[in-house]
Design a protein around this motif. Structure first.
Motif, PDB file in Angstrom:
ATOM      1  N   GLU A   1       3.699  10.550  -0.373  1.00  0.00           N
ATOM      2  CA  GLU A   1       2.752  10.597   0.741  1.00  0.00           C
ATOM      3  C   GLU A   1       2.589   9.260   1.455  1.00  0.00           C
ATOM      4  OE1 GLU A   1       0.920  13.427   1.689  1.00  0.00           O
ATOM      5  OE2 GLU A   1       2.264  14.459   0.319  1.00  0.00           O
ATOM      6  N   ASN A   2       2.951   8.171   0.794  1.00  0.00           N
ATOM      7  CA  ASN A   2       2.685   6.846   1.351  1.00  0.00           C
ATOM      8  C   ASN A   2       3.965   6.228   1.924  1.00  0.00           C
ATOM      9  OD1 ASN A   2       2.625   3.672   0.757  1.00  0.00           O
ATOM     10  ND2 ASN A   2       0.557   4.361   1.253  1.00  0.00           N
ATOM     11  N   GLN A   3       3.883   5.762   3.153  1.00  0.00           N
ATOM     12  CA  GLN A   3       5.064   5.233   3.837  1.00  0.00           C
ATOM     13  C   GLN A   3       5.667   4.036   3.118  1.00  0.00           C
ATOM     14  OE1 GLN A   3       5.609   4.843   8.345  1.00  0.00           O
ATOM     15  NE2 GLN A   3       4.945   2.797   7.777  1.00  0.00           N
ATOM     16  N   MET A   4       4.841   3.092   2.671  1.00  0.00           N
ATOM     17  CA  MET A   4       5.369   1.902   2.016  1.00  0.00           C
ATOM     18  C   MET A   4       6.039   2.254   0.692  1.00  0.00           C
ATOM     19  SD  MET A   4       6.062  -1.215   2.313  1.00  0.00           S
ATOM     20  CE  MET A   4       5.206  -1.414   3.874  1.00  0.00           C
ATOM     21  N   CYS A   5       5.489   3.230  -0.016  1.00  0.00           N
ATOM     22  CA  CYS A   5       6.100   3.667  -1.271  1.00  0.00           C
ATOM     23  C   CYS A   5       7.487   4.262  -1.010  1.00  0.00           C
ATOM     24  CB  CYS A   5       5.208   4.688  -1.968  1.00  0.00           C
ATOM     25  SG  CYS A   5       3.661   3.980  -2.589  1.00  0.00           S
ATOM     26  N   ILE A   6       7.635   4.921   0.114  1.00  0.00           N
ATOM     27  CA  ILE A   6       8.930   5.505   0.475  1.00  0.00           C
ATOM     28  C   ILE A   6       9.929   4.403   0.819  1.00  0.00           C
ATOM     29  CG2 ILE A   6      10.097   6.865   2.274  1.00  0.00           C
ATOM     30  CD1 ILE A   6       7.637   8.691   2.242  1.00  0.00           C
TER      31      ILE A   6
ATOM     32  N   THR B   1       9.989   1.372  -0.227  1.00  0.00           N
ATOM     33  CA  THR B   1      10.329   0.526  -1.382  1.00  0.00           C
ATOM     34  C   THR B   1      10.895   1.333  -2.554  1.00  0.00           C
ATOM     35  OG1 THR B   1       8.053   0.679  -2.216  1.00  0.00           O
ATOM     36  CG2 THR B   1       8.592  -1.177  -0.770  1.00  0.00           C
ATOM     37  N   PHE B   2      11.066   2.625  -2.354  1.00  0.00           N
ATOM     38  CA  PHE B   2      11.564   3.483  -3.435  1.00  0.00           C
ATOM     39  C   PHE B   2      12.990   3.052  -3.802  1.00  0.00           C
ATOM     40  CE2 PHE B   2      12.431   7.500  -5.643  1.00  0.00           C
ATOM     41  CZ  PHE B   2      11.187   7.771  -6.197  1.00  0.00           C
ATOM     42  N   PRO B   3      13.306   2.890  -5.100  1.00  0.00           N
ATOM     43  CA  PRO B   3      14.633   2.396  -5.518  1.00  0.00           C
ATOM     44  C   PRO B   3      15.765   3.339  -5.101  1.00  0.00           C
ATOM     45  CG  PRO B   3      13.037   2.323  -7.321  1.00  0.00           C
ATOM     46  CD  PRO B   3      12.405   3.105  -6.236  1.00  0.00           C
ATOM     47  N   GLU B   4      16.956   2.780  -5.002  1.00  0.00           N
ATOM     48  CA  GLU B   4      18.146   3.574  -4.702  1.00  0.00           C
ATOM     49  C   GLU B   4      18.494   4.454  -5.906  1.00  0.00           C
ATOM     50  OE1 GLU B   4      21.319   1.037  -3.531  1.00  0.00           O
ATOM     51  OE2 GLU B   4      20.288   0.267  -1.758  1.00  0.00           O
ATOM     52  N   ILE B   5      18.831   5.696  -5.621  1.00  0.00           N
ATOM     53  CA  ILE B   5      19.184   6.652  -6.677  1.00  0.00           C
ATOM     54  C   ILE B   5      20.356   7.504  -6.187  1.00  0.00           C
ATOM     55  CG2 ILE B   5      18.371   8.589  -8.101  1.00  0.00           C
ATOM     56  CD1 ILE B   5      15.541   7.549  -7.739  1.00  0.00           C
TER      57      ILE B   5
ATOM     58  N   ARG C   1      14.276   9.237   3.770  1.00  0.00           N
ATOM     59  CA  ARG C   1      15.085   8.047   3.491  1.00  0.00           C
ATOM     60  C   ARG C   1      16.155   8.446   2.495  1.00  0.00           C
ATOM     61  NH1 ARG C   1      13.850   3.761  -0.457  1.00  0.00           N
ATOM     62  NH2 ARG C   1      15.571   2.282  -0.275  1.00  0.00           N
ATOM     63  N   ILE C   2      17.390   8.140   2.822  1.00  0.00           N
ATOM     64  CA  ILE C   2      18.523   8.463   1.945  1.00  0.00           C
ATOM     65  C   ILE C   2      18.662   7.344   0.914  1.00  0.00           C
ATOM     66  CG2 ILE C   2      20.993   8.959   1.859  1.00  0.00           C
ATOM     67  CD1 ILE C   2      20.736   9.760   4.845  1.00  0.00           C
ATOM     68  N   LEU C   3      18.629   7.723  -0.348  1.00  0.00           N
ATOM     69  CA  LEU C   3      18.603   6.731  -1.435  1.00  0.00           C
ATOM     70  C   LEU C   3      19.995   6.412  -1.982  1.00  0.00           C
ATOM     71  CD1 LEU C   3      15.523   8.183  -3.361  1.00  0.00           C
ATOM     72  CD2 LEU C   3      15.545   6.339  -1.662  1.00  0.00           C
ATOM     73  N   ASP C   4      21.010   7.047  -1.436  1.00  0.00           N
ATOM     74  CA  ASP C   4      22.394   6.845  -1.881  1.00  0.00           C
ATOM     75  C   ASP C   4      23.216   6.364  -0.686  1.00  0.00           C
ATOM     76  OD1 ASP C   4      25.032   7.018  -2.721  1.00  0.00           O
ATOM     77  OD2 ASP C   4      24.728   8.905  -3.806  1.00  0.00           O
TER      78      ASP C   4
ATOM     79  N   GLN D   1       5.511  -1.841  -8.407  1.00  0.00           N
ATOM     80  CA  GLN D   1       6.919  -1.478  -8.278  1.00  0.00           C
ATOM     81  C   GLN D   1       7.618  -1.430  -9.636  1.00  0.00           C
ATOM     82  OE1 GLN D   1       8.170  -0.458  -5.565  1.00  0.00           O
ATOM     83  NE2 GLN D   1      10.386  -0.426  -5.919  1.00  0.00           N
ATOM     84  N   TRP D   2       7.249  -2.329 -10.551  1.00  0.00           N
ATOM     85  CA  TRP D   2       7.915  -2.351 -11.852  1.00  0.00           C
ATOM     86  C   TRP D   2       7.691  -1.041 -12.609  1.00  0.00           C
ATOM     87  CZ3 TRP D   2       5.195  -1.490 -16.273  1.00  0.00           C
ATOM     88  CH2 TRP D   2       3.835  -1.751 -16.272  1.00  0.00           C
TER      89      TRP D   2
END
Length: 394
Positions: A259-264, A266-270, A222-225, A381-382
């Motif tokens: 490793e976890n799909q949902m964590c990926i 919901t990962f914040p934009e960077i 997932r591209i975060l930018d 998430q926080w």
């Protein structure tokens, strides 16, 4: 002197190491077979330990062929002493026949199955005679599979280097997953069965070794930018070869692996960052992407022994990879949310871990198996955002 239980262990060794089976295959006599190191009675011991010796010999006799009708036989010798008179003492323990031996170790039925399968293999492929002699235990371990294994061997002999995917192989009545699930035994057979020109000895990879097509592993990221999206796409799966040459590689500064799909998801934009889905063999496949070595890499895994094992593997090709949210602070904060069952399959401390990581690894290793894993999705998430904000300040 040996006990009946110790005799059984010694006798079972002849089965477990394949020595008895190999003698049978070569039509060489294995019996009579003496049990070694029985602890013979010395004349000097007959008086001081007479009661102990008598008791041990009586126990051996109770479980011998003379009492049970099968098993080991005892050889006795009479010894005269002016203090204890004439007494008999055991001088040898031996198995005189194959039947006595097999009944004693309770392998008569297993031996019949072994005989049947060995004959099947050798009748089908006489050239496998030496393989069977060298691998009798493998014959036993795969007792219910030999008809199918021989079909696979036949196909490869008739179609060397088939240049097909494993599941495309047209082998009649063979389940599509059979070869995938039985690669070790099939590899051993084909190594022995196929001519040299049909085997690539430069690799142990099954597909490459036997001329099959390889499935191309995909890497999901997932591209975060937003500025780095590919034609508006942010979540993509690519073959390793395409990821290696991807144009955005030169603009990427940081690579996160989780490793976890949902964590990926919901990962914040960077800025100038991507996150890679590191499940399965993805982490080991990343070593094939050369440009990753020049990036800052963070690994976020489950807080369990396997998470640290994966981190260790990552550091083989990226020694300065940084663990993220894999510390005592994180564990203590969120283990109250509930720990789950882990595999706890890592036997020793993985290399490439820091001192603090080793301490946490040991702690997790000693937890009960049903509550030794803090999964990534248990971290709110926080807290993830807080850690990443602090990271950006460094």
């Amino acid at each position: 002197m040996l006990s009946p239980q110790e005799i059984r262990l010694k006798a079972e060794k002849w089965w477990n190491d394949g020595s008895f089976l190999a003698f049978w295959l070569k039509n060489e006599p294995f019996f009579p077979k003496e049990v070694p190191q029985i602890g013979l009675v010395k004349p000097s011991e007959t008086l001081s330990n007479f009661e102990k010796i008598y008791s041990e010999q009586e126990e051996l006799k109770r479980y011998s062929k003379v009492e049970k009708g099968f098993g080991y036989e005892l050889t006795w010798q009479k010894i005269k002493s002016h203090k204890i008179g004439e007494s008999e003492f055991i001088t040898k323990i031996s198995f005189e026949t194959e039947d006595d031996y097999l009944k004693f170790i309770q392998k008569s039925e297993d031996f019949e199955i072994f005989q049947s399968n060995s004959r099947l293999i050798i009748n089908f492929f006489p050239q496998l005679m030496q393989w069977v002699v060298q691998n009798p235990i493998k014959v036993i371990e795969n007792a219910e599979k030999w008809e199918d294994l021989l079909k696979v061997g036949t196909y490869f002999l008739e179609n060397p280097k088939p240049n097909l995917y494993i599941r495309q192989l047209p082998i009649k009545n063979i389940h599509t997953k059979f070869i995938e699930e039985n690669r070790p035994i099939i590899t051993s057979l084909l190594n022995f069965l196929l001519p040299k020109e049909a085997v690539n000895d430069e690799t142990q990879d099954f597909e490459k070794r036997f001329g099959l097509l390889e499935s191309i592993p995909l890497i999901r990221l997932r591209i975060l930018d937003k500025n780095l999206f590919i034609n508006g796409l942010s979540d993509v799966s690519l073959p390793i070869s395409q990821l290696e040459s991807l144009f955005i590689q030169y603009q990427i500064k940081q690579v996160f692996i989780a490793e976890n799909q949902m964590c990926i998801l919901t990962f914040p934009e960077i800025p100038k960052s991507i996150i890679i889905f590191g499940s399965g063999k993805a982490v080991s496949n990343l070593s094939k992407i050369s440009w990753l070595k020049s990036k800052i890499i963070y690994y976020w895994g489950d807080l369990d022994v396997e998470g640290f094992q994966i981190l260790s593997e990552l550091r083989y090709f990226k020694s300065d990879a940084i663990s993220l949210m894999m510390n005592f602070d994180c564990f203590e904060k969120f283990s109250v949310e509930g720990l789950s069952k882990g595999k706890n399959s890592v036997k020793s401390i993985p290399p490439n871990l820091s001192e603090k990581e080793v301490v946490l690894f040991k702690y997790l290793k000693n937890l009960p198996i049903d509550r030794c894993r803090l999964e990534q999705e248990k971290i709110p998430q926080w807290y993830v955002e807080k850690c990443l904000t602090e990271l950006a300040k460094i």
